[in-house]
Design a protein around this motif. Sequence first.
Motif, PDB file in Angstrom:
ATOM      1  N   ASN A 708     -10.627   2.815 -49.540  1.00 44.39           N
ATOM      2  CA  ASN A 708      -9.419   2.063 -49.882  1.00 44.39           C
ATOM      3  C   ASN A 708      -8.850   1.484 -48.592  1.00 44.39           C
ATOM      4  O   ASN A 708      -8.592   2.218 -47.632  1.00 44.39           O
ATOM      5  CB  ASN A 708      -8.386   2.970 -50.563  1.00 44.39           C
ATOM      6  CG  ASN A 708      -7.085   2.255 -50.874  1.00 44.39           C
ATOM      7  OD1 ASN A 708      -6.231   2.100 -50.005  1.00 44.39           O
ATOM      8  ND2 ASN A 708      -6.947   1.819 -52.112  1.00 44.39           N
ATOM      9  N   MET A 709      -8.673   0.148 -48.561  1.00 45.84           N
ATOM     10  CA  MET A 709      -8.211  -0.479 -47.331  1.00 45.84           C
ATOM     11  C   MET A 709      -7.444  -1.763 -47.642  1.00 45.84           C
ATOM     12  O   MET A 709      -7.744  -2.465 -48.617  1.00 45.84           O
ATOM     13  CB  MET A 709      -9.393  -0.807 -46.424  1.00 45.84           C
ATOM     14  CG  MET A 709     -10.407  -1.751 -47.042  1.00 45.84           C
ATOM     15  SD  MET A 709     -11.806  -2.142 -45.952  1.00 45.84           S
ATOM     16  CE  MET A 709     -11.001  -3.205 -44.752  1.00 45.84           C
ATOM     17  N   PRO A 710      -6.433  -2.076 -46.829  1.00 45.58           N
ATOM     18  CA  PRO A 710      -5.770  -3.377 -46.954  1.00 45.58           C
ATOM     19  C   PRO A 710      -6.578  -4.440 -46.218  1.00 45.58           C
ATOM     20  O   PRO A 710      -7.228  -4.162 -45.213  1.00 45.58           O
ATOM     21  CB  PRO A 710      -4.422  -3.139 -46.280  1.00 45.58           C
ATOM     22  CG  PRO A 710      -4.694  -2.073 -45.274  1.00 45.58           C
ATOM     23  CD  PRO A 710      -5.797  -1.222 -45.817  1.00 45.58           C
ATOM     24  N   LEU A 711      -6.562  -5.642 -46.739  1.00 47.68           N
ATOM     25  CA  LEU A 711      -7.309  -6.731 -46.124  1.00 47.68           C
ATOM     26  C   LEU A 711      -6.567  -8.039 -46.342  1.00 47.68           C
ATOM     27  O   LEU A 711      -6.205  -8.380 -47.475  1.00 47.68           O
ATOM     28  CB  LEU A 711      -8.717  -6.821 -46.719  1.00 47.68           C
ATOM     29  CG  LEU A 711      -9.589  -7.983 -46.220  1.00 47.68           C
ATOM     30  CD1 LEU A 711      -9.939  -7.788 -44.758  1.00 47.68           C
ATOM     31  CD2 LEU A 711     -10.847  -8.117 -47.067  1.00 47.68           C
ATOM     32  N   GLU A 712      -6.331  -8.741 -45.239  1.00 43.98           N
ATOM     33  CA  GLU A 712      -5.755 -10.082 -45.339  1.00 43.98           C
ATOM     34  C   GLU A 712      -6.896 -11.095 -45.308  1.00 43.98           C
ATOM     35  O   GLU A 712      -7.663 -11.155 -44.350  1.00 43.98           O
ATOM     36  CB  GLU A 712      -4.806 -10.346 -44.176  1.00 43.98           C
ATOM     37  CG  GLU A 712      -4.169 -11.724 -44.250  1.00 43.98           C
ATOM     38  CD  GLU A 712      -3.370 -12.068 -43.011  1.00 43.98           C
ATOM     39  OE1 GLU A 712      -2.743 -13.138 -42.991  1.00 43.98           O
ATOM     40  OE2 GLU A 712      -3.390 -11.266 -42.045  1.00 43.98           O
ATOM     41  N   GLN A 713      -7.010 -11.882 -46.372  1.00 40.23           N
ATOM     42  CA  GLN A 713      -8.058 -12.899 -46.452  1.00 40.23           C
ATOM     43  C   GLN A 713      -7.439 -14.254 -46.749  1.00 40.23           C
ATOM     44  O   GLN A 713      -6.757 -14.415 -47.767  1.00 40.23           O
ATOM     45  CB  GLN A 713      -9.082 -12.544 -47.541  1.00 40.23           C
ATOM     46  CG  GLN A 713     -10.198 -13.576 -47.675  1.00 40.23           C
ATOM     47  CD  GLN A 713     -11.296 -13.117 -48.586  1.00 40.23           C
ATOM     48  OE1 GLN A 713     -12.179 -12.358 -48.174  1.00 40.23           O
ATOM     49  NE2 GLN A 713     -11.259 -13.560 -49.835  1.00 40.23           N
TER      50      GLN A 713
END
Length: 858
Positions: A708-713
């Motif tokens: 589980n990880m946050p990701l800015e795309q």
Amino acid sequence: MYVMKKFLLFSVVVLCNTLSVFAQNYSIKGTVMDDKTLEPIAGVNVIVRHCSDNGILTYATTADNGTFSLHISCDNLANYTLQVTCLGYEQQTLGLTDTNYSIKLIEKAFELQEVSVKADKIIQNRDTTSYFVASFATTKDRTIGDVLTNMPGINVADNGKISYNGNPVNKFYIEGIDLFDGKYSLATNNISYENIARVEVIENHQAIKALQGTGIDTETAINLKLKDGAKSAWNGNLLGKGGFAPNGGLWEAELFAARFSSKSQSATTLKSNNSGKNIADEGNSLTIDDLLYMYPGSDISGSLTSAPSISTNLNNDRTRFNRTHMFSNSSMWKLSESAQIRSQIIYTDDKNTYNQSIESSYYLLDSLLVKGTTETSSVKDKGLQASVIATIDKESYFLSDELSFKSNWRTFASDICGDFNYQSIADINTYNVENKLKYVKKTGNNIFQIMSLNNYTFIPEDLYIGGESTKQQNIDKGNFFSNTNFRFLHKIKRWSLGTNIDLYGNIYNFNSLYKDAHINYQNDLYVNYIGARLNPEIIYQNETFKLNLKLPLSVYHFNGESSATKIYVKPDIYMKWKFLPRWTLFANAAIGNSYSGNSLYYVAPIMTDYTSMNAGFLNYDGKIEKRIGSRISYANPSEMLFANVSVTYSVENTRRSISKQVDDGCVYYSYESGNDKYKLLFADGSISKGIELINGSIELSGSLQNHNMPLEQNGYMSTLDFGNINSEITLKSNPCGWLNIDYKVGYKYNYMKSESLSSSTQHLTQKCLLAFYPTEDISIKLNGEHYLTFFDSGQKKNTFLTDLEFVYRYKQFDFIASATNLFNQKVYSYTIYGDLSSTRTQYNIRGRNIMIGLNWYF
């Protein structure tokens, strides 16, 4: 701080509650000799038994010079007896009142009676579980590695790594000697099982004599006990095979020669093939010894993408279009009973080609971007490893020094066409020289240890992209790391109190230059640090319980591009509790911050392959980690029943957020200041049972892994979950003398989901090996594999693979004829998931291969 207080309070409470019984450690030594000739007797069983129930506390076998040594922890020696037994001599039982014995055995004449004996397949004596190889070997098996896969409780992974009931094996001995220094695939893949009498699995093992009986730094080990005829004699095999495939001729040649004695051991391997057989990985280390010397910044790796990614569903041999040569030699010489020198050299020359079609899908906020390519690649690898280790191992002290050199030369070339049209060539070279020194001194109840590591690594990398446009990336990395560890422990009955002090320094250089028709990115970076770590530790241990608490405090001072002084604190607790005779519970937890290393220390972007660029960062904040894990295991060797379940959950905050920009299929990664948390949940377990009714065993295993990880795309922030669920059932049976069955069925579920998407694939795998023995000299093996893949689109793909092998045995010779992939299947497809993207790959597999050959065992 509140969490830290709760952690320390819990640790103190547990420590106080476990202080119930105190014992002392004793070292029992002696010599056993013939009463008349006074000649020493080897192979005598010396057993310590409890007076009340005659239960075995520990045991040993006398060496060639008749000596033995035992280590016990008890309250009163008078509660135990020393039993000495040897075939042809009268048994002696002595009261245990001393720590040094000279025992004379009286020869005994006896008359053999006709008896009927049903031998146990597995026996257990305290921490040692012995498997009798003859009870688990089948006619289809050749090496000891083949037989290990038949033994309940022992698991052999695809990469050769061995574990026992969930515990990784960290020492691999032959007659008590670690000849292969962690690279034990050289033994399991080559030594004939017919030379091995039994396999001993030793739990709570301590390799250093000065630490035996202390309970400190124990591990799980395997020891191969040779048959008498295999000792001090050369044995091995010589194989030659030839044949043809759709793309040309085939060859396979192997020579393995080994000699094992009490004074010296040597094993030499020469191999060459283009049949797909993976021999280059036999030189990989499979133990965790290197972790003892592993510190952040002590090791660096290359930055460029160095080889195609290949699915692990298929056996690796089916995907390799190779030309491979390998040479290895491992040698040991005993200078005395306590001193030895070991050397090892391994050289590999491996060339592989790949043909694959790749469809990459990028899940954007309001659309799906799909890019497809066809790639033809070749990877040329040459590797050289060499090491020399000198060791003195006495009960009063231990000293070892290892000097090693490793190098690898890799060229990765690809022709890409489709939505991208490029020619790509990457040269990645690695050079490493390392020295490890370890000294342990035991004086009374005090233990003093010094460990030193000095390591230098240099990695020059070059990437050239030509075609639609020309791009070039050059990277030079250099890293020198030095660490000296001082450890002091003082034992007070069941307690050990002490501290570790580390003094370390690191010098890191990173030079990169990227250029194309429009842009130049250059980054010349120099970073060094010196540091110290104070790590107090408390250990409590009795016969059924062990607790280890560490409170490390580290201080780093950084210099170079910027200067800073940082403090890191990360307490760690470990517990092992044998709460019932066959049940053991393990638990560990850690919380705090630590230095995360220099792997991302660069600012200007670097190109890692023809579609990806990464921009690193220069920051010394380190990472904050919370980790908790537990495992419970059950072992009943007499019933051949083993089970284990483990769960680990961790939360890591690198104080950096990942930013990903997708632009027409080209991907740019960068790292920004943030407070993002990366969560990992991992669980696995297995249960295996030997079943006399089918003369075999059954094993059920499964695992779960979730990230589980946050990701800015592309400017949009999302939380991403991806992972897999695996389950597997394995059945092995030898129901009658003319038939052997190995059947395995597995299910794998891969998934990725976020707030706006959900995607998954499912894989069903079946493998069945039937071995027929119409006569004792003839064996026929029929192997079938079925792969069924369900794609998220609703499509499904079936792949069937079948192999046939015929073997005729005449004395020490095997005449072999084989055909692999009889249906001549050509391609296989699979999908993997990552950071808001998926990659579906279809790649070529080896077609129909026909080979004949001869294998001579000597």
